[in-house]
Design a protein around this motif. Structure first.
Motif, PDB file in Angstrom:
ATOM      1  N   CYS A  19       0.807  -1.228   0.000  1.00 21.63           N
ATOM      2  CA  CYS A  19       0.000   0.000   0.000  1.00 21.63           C
ATOM      3  C   CYS A  19       0.840   1.279   0.000  1.00 21.63           C
ATOM      4  CB  CYS A  19      -0.982   0.022   1.158  1.00 21.63           C
ATOM      5  SG  CYS A  19      -2.046  -1.408   1.250  1.00 21.63           S
ATOM      6  N   GLU A  22      -0.624   3.767  -2.654  1.00 21.69           N
ATOM      7  CA  GLU A  22      -1.882   4.357  -2.220  1.00 21.69           C
ATOM      8  C   GLU A  22      -1.666   5.389  -1.122  1.00 21.69           C
ATOM      9  OE1 GLU A  22      -1.366   1.151  -2.655  1.00 21.69           O
ATOM     10  OE2 GLU A  22      -2.821   0.523  -4.160  1.00 21.69           O
ATOM     11  N   GLU A  44     -11.645   9.615  -2.732  1.00 21.95           N
ATOM     12  CA  GLU A  44     -11.305   8.471  -3.588  1.00 21.95           C
ATOM     13  C   GLU A  44      -9.983   7.835  -3.167  1.00 21.95           C
ATOM     14  OE1 GLU A  44     -10.269   7.462  -8.225  1.00 21.95           O
ATOM     15  OE2 GLU A  44     -11.350   9.316  -7.764  1.00 21.95           O
ATOM     16  N   SER A  45      -8.972   8.668  -2.898  1.00 21.79           N
ATOM     17  CA  SER A  45      -7.687   8.105  -2.479  1.00 21.79           C
ATOM     18  C   SER A  45      -7.786   7.492  -1.085  1.00 21.79           C
ATOM     19  CB  SER A  45      -6.560   9.122  -2.516  1.00 21.79           C
ATOM     20  OG  SER A  45      -6.991  10.407  -2.316  1.00 21.79           O
ATOM     21  N   THR A  47     -10.439   5.941   0.065  1.00 26.12           N
ATOM     22  CA  THR A  47     -11.125   4.666  -0.137  1.00 26.12           C
ATOM     23  C   THR A  47     -10.177   3.612  -0.686  1.00 26.12           C
ATOM     24  OG1 THR A  47     -13.154   5.875  -0.585  1.00 26.12           O
ATOM     25  CG2 THR A  47     -13.103   3.569  -1.240  1.00 26.12           C
ATOM     26  N   THR A  48      -9.342   3.981  -1.658  1.00 21.75           N
ATOM     27  CA  THR A  48      -8.394   3.009  -2.215  1.00 21.75           C
ATOM     28  C   THR A  48      -7.353   2.586  -1.174  1.00 21.75           C
ATOM     29  OG1 THR A  48      -7.043   4.777  -3.143  1.00 21.75           O
ATOM     30  CG2 THR A  48      -8.670   3.761  -4.601  1.00 21.75           C
ATOM     31  N   PHE A  50      -7.854   2.518   2.101  1.00 26.49           N
ATOM     32  CA  PHE A  50      -8.551   1.666   3.053  1.00 26.49           C
ATOM     33  C   PHE A  50      -8.724   0.258   2.497  1.00 26.49           C
ATOM     34  CE2 PHE A  50     -12.557  -0.107   4.663  1.00 26.49           C
ATOM     35  CZ  PHE A  50     -12.235  -0.198   5.999  1.00 26.49           C
ATOM     36  N   GLU A  51      -9.093   0.142   1.235  1.00 27.65           N
ATOM     37  CA  GLU A  51      -9.276  -1.179   0.623  1.00 27.65           C
ATOM     38  C   GLU A  51      -7.953  -1.941   0.522  1.00 27.65           C
ATOM     39  OE1 GLU A  51     -11.987  -2.949  -0.245  1.00 27.65           O
ATOM     40  OE2 GLU A  51     -13.078  -1.344   0.766  1.00 27.65           O
ATOM     41  N   CYS A  52      -6.893  -1.225   0.212  1.00 32.13           N
ATOM     42  CA  CYS A  52      -5.582  -1.872   0.124  1.00 32.13           C
ATOM     43  C   CYS A  52      -5.145  -2.376   1.488  1.00 32.13           C
ATOM     44  CB  CYS A  52      -4.556  -0.894  -0.440  1.00 32.13           C
ATOM     45  SG  CYS A  52      -2.902  -1.586  -0.533  1.00 32.13           S
ATOM     46  N   ARG A  54      -7.027  -3.151   3.967  1.00 26.78           N
ATOM     47  CA  ARG A  54      -7.926  -4.207   4.414  1.00 26.78           C
ATOM     48  C   ARG A  54      -7.561  -5.542   3.780  1.00 26.78           C
ATOM     49  NH1 ARG A  54     -13.028  -6.207   2.966  1.00 26.78           N
ATOM     50  NH2 ARG A  54     -13.023  -4.946   1.088  1.00 26.78           N
ATOM     51  N   THR A  55      -7.084  -5.520   2.534  1.00 26.29           N
ATOM     52  CA  THR A  55      -6.780  -6.754   1.815  1.00 26.29           C
ATOM     53  C   THR A  55      -5.307  -7.131   1.839  1.00 26.29           C
ATOM     54  OG1 THR A  55      -6.542  -5.544  -0.255  1.00 26.29           O
ATOM     55  CG2 THR A  55      -8.729  -6.445   0.253  1.00 26.29           C
TER      56      THR A  55
END
Length: 79
Positions: A19, A22, A44-45, A47-48, A50-52, A54-55
């Motif tokens: 990440c 990001e 938007e940045s 959210t990306t 956070f998703e990175c 999280r995964t």
């Protein structure tokens, strides 16, 4: 044989930095907008990122070799 303070250093493993792209995008967005508290400008940045996060895989602790312990223990026999 005589070894004075014999010690072996472990190899440094390069760890993957997840990440990073990001996070830098998020920080540059904050720098460009001038206000880190405005959620709409960098949503938007955020959210990306956070998703990175999280995964992203959780790093596994590896077993450290105990060669330094054994060298220190056997040092009295080498003198």
């Amino acid at each position: 044989m005589h070894f004075k303070k014999l010690k072996v250093r472990p190899r440094k493993n390069v760890q993957a930095i997840y990440c990073a792209k990001e996070l830098s995008t998020m920080l540059s967005c904050w720098a460009a907008s001038g206000d880190i508290h405005s959620a709409s400008a960098c949503a938007e940045s955020a959210t990306t990122l956070f998703e990175c996060m999280r995964t992203a895989p959780i790093p596994v602790k590896t077993h450290r070799p105990s060669i330094n312990y054994h060298l220190a223990r056997l040092n009295k026999y080498l003198k």
